[in-house]
Design a protein around this motif. Sequence first.
Motif, short mmCIF file in Angstrom:
data_model
loop_
_atom_site.label_atom_id
_atom_site.label_comp_id
_atom_site.label_asym_id
_atom_site.label_seq_id
_atom_site.Cartn_x
_atom_site.Cartn_y
_atom_site.Cartn_z
N ILE A 188 0.83 -1.20 0.00
CA ILE A 188 0.00 0.00 0.00
C ILE A 188 0.87 1.25 0.00
O ILE A 188 0.60 2.23 -0.71
N TRP A 189 1.95 1.24 0.79
CA TRP A 189 2.86 2.39 0.81
C TRP A 189 3.57 2.55 -0.53
O TRP A 189 3.84 3.68 -0.96
N LEU A 190 3.85 1.44 -1.20
CA LEU A 190 4.47 1.53 -2.52
C LEU A 190 3.50 2.13 -3.54
O LEU A 190 3.91 2.88 -4.43
N MET A 191 2.23 1.84 -3.40
CA MET A 191 1.23 2.43 -4.29
C MET A 191 1.09 3.93 -4.03
O MET A 191 0.99 4.74 -4.97
N LEU A 192 1.10 4.33 -2.74
CA LEU A 192 1.00 5.75 -2.41
C LEU A 192 2.23 6.53 -2.84
O LEU A 192 2.14 7.73 -3.15
N SER A 193 3.38 5.89 -2.88
CA SER A 193 4.61 6.59 -3.25
C SER A 193 4.61 7.06 -4.70
O SER A 193 5.41 7.92 -5.06
N SER A 194 3.74 6.52 -5.53
CA SER A 194 3.67 6.96 -6.93
C SER A 194 3.10 8.36 -7.07
O SER A 194 3.18 8.95 -8.15
N TYR A 195 2.53 8.91 -5.99
CA TYR A 195 1.92 10.25 -6.03
C TYR A 195 2.67 11.24 -5.16
O TYR A 195 2.17 12.32 -4.90
N ILE A 196 3.87 10.89 -4.72
CA ILE A 196 4.66 11.76 -3.85
C ILE A 196 5.52 12.68 -4.70
O ILE A 196 6.19 12.24 -5.64
N ARG A 197 5.52 13.97 -4.36
CA ARG A 197 6.37 14.92 -5.05
C ARG A 197 7.83 14.73 -4.60
O ARG A 197 8.08 14.25 -3.49
N PRO A 198 8.79 15.13 -5.42
CA PRO A 198 10.21 14.96 -5.02
C PRO A 198 10.57 15.68 -3.73
O PRO A 198 11.38 15.18 -2.95
N GLU A 199 9.99 16.86 -3.49
CA GLU A 199 10.32 17.59 -2.26
C GLU A 199 9.67 17.00 -1.02
O GLU A 199 9.99 17.41 0.10
N ASP A 200 8.74 16.03 -1.18
CA ASP A 200 8.05 15.41 -0.05
C ASP A 200 8.54 14.00 0.24
O ASP A 200 7.91 13.29 1.03
N VAL A 201 9.63 13.60 -0.37
CA VAL A 201 10.13 12.23 -0.16
C VAL A 201 10.58 12.04 1.29
O VAL A 201 10.31 11.01 1.91
N CYS A 202 11.25 13.04 1.84
CA CYS A 202 11.72 12.93 3.23
C CYS A 202 10.53 12.84 4.19
O CYS A 202 10.55 12.01 5.12
N ARG A 203 9.51 13.66 4.00
CA ARG A 203 8.33 13.59 4.87
C ARG A 203 7.63 12.24 4.75
O ARG A 203 7.15 11.69 5.74
N PHE A 204 7.56 11.74 3.54
CA PHE A 204 6.91 10.44 3.33
C PHE A 204 7.67 9.32 4.04
O PHE A 204 7.06 8.42 4.62
N SER A 205 8.99 9.37 4.01
CA SER A 205 9.78 8.31 4.65
C SER A 205 9.71 8.35 6.16
O SER A 205 10.02 7.35 6.82
N LEU A 206 9.31 9.48 6.74
CA LEU A 206 9.23 9.61 8.20
C LEU A 206 7.88 9.20 8.77
O LEU A 206 7.68 9.30 9.98
N ILE A 207 6.96 8.76 7.92
CA ILE A 207 5.63 8.37 8.42
C ILE A 207 5.73 7.12 9.27
O ILE A 207 5.24 7.09 10.41
N CYS A 208 6.36 6.09 8.75
CA CYS A 208 6.50 4.83 9.49
C CYS A 208 7.65 4.04 8.88
O CYS A 208 8.28 4.46 7.90
N ARG A 209 7.91 2.89 9.43
CA ARG A 209 9.02 2.07 8.95
C ARG A 209 8.76 1.52 7.55
O ARG A 209 9.68 1.46 6.72
N ASN A 210 7.53 1.12 7.27
CA ASN A 210 7.23 0.58 5.94
C ASN A 210 7.36 1.65 4.86
O ASN A 210 7.81 1.37 3.75
#
Length: 359
Positions: free
Chosen positions: A123-145
């Motif tokens: 599910i996190w891999l599916m959501l990552s397809s809509y992440i902007r480049p400047e939000d990659v760090c914020r996305f990685s800090l959500i949880c371990r997965n």
Amino acid sequence: MPKKGNRKRLKFRAVDVCSESVTVADYADSDPAVVKSGRVKKAVANAIEKEVKLLCGLEASHGAVEEVLSSAGNIKIDGLDSSDDLDAEEGAIGETKVIHKKKSKRRKESRESSDGQDYPVDIWLMLSSYIRPEDVCRFSLICRNAWMVTCTTVFWTRLYRRHYRMDVDLPFWLQPDCIDRTCSLRARVIRSLFHLYEPFSSRVSKIPAFPESTPTSLLNSKCLLFWIKKMTGTRPEGLWEFNFKFLKQQNKKNGRAKSLRMPKQYEDVHTNSNTDCYMLQVSTFNFIFTPVVMGMTLTLFTINVSTDMRHHRVRLVFQDSPIQRGRKRGDYGSTQVVLDPVHSVRLLDWWHPQYPLSQ
């Protein structure tokens, strides 16, 4: 003459005592010249206690009013030092401890029950397809997965293909054919985004020729490489470029939290030989002889006005070892590089499009 012990004491009634009749002199912090005993009189204390009980409806509870009065100014009240009162206080303290334990246990259970649901990596891999480049760090800090997703090859490959444009002139090692390689994939995708992604490329174009203030991030950095080349096809003609490649010193902090261990199958994706490296490029109007400073540590970096008052002057001081914290810099055994007159000074990070790289 009547004896002192026969003096008639003033009697205070609870009806006569109110907030207006209580003065500053009735408290322990008052002037000793006003109140020699340094504490509230027994009659006043009893009257205040009765009034508080009547206002709060605490006729039955005797210990609660005592706690309020004692905590307000550490006031000692006569007549409340008996063993029964102490036992009652100890019983009340024991009851409050039990109540606090029950509350803490309930809070712990509620926290455990409100941790949320653990979603799978897909599910996190599916959501990552809509992440902007400047939000990659914020996305990685959500949880371990979510962090695990940013370590995968699929994540960085999708990010590159999503922003790739054929009309942009990319270096050979940033073309789609080279992106398919796993080694240093993350670093190559980040460098390509500064060519392809408009917010990143506009940020690079706004960097001035001279920094607003002298950069202090290079202090105590080790010079890895140093070379000089003549620039052709530039205005003005005949510029010489002095390149210094520095490795920033890593400050180890005590008590730092342990970072998550990178999975072994994705270690090649995050490999970057230029991590914590900077490139200092100083352009001059003529060739200037400089000593060899490779392997030395930069201890001083200044940008001043040139002697002709029309250009700039750059001064670099190198030493064999870095300066320890709390010690002053000494010129003994140091090597100095003075560049004057200077046309431009640029400090490039490893992700900058003009960072010299051959891979």
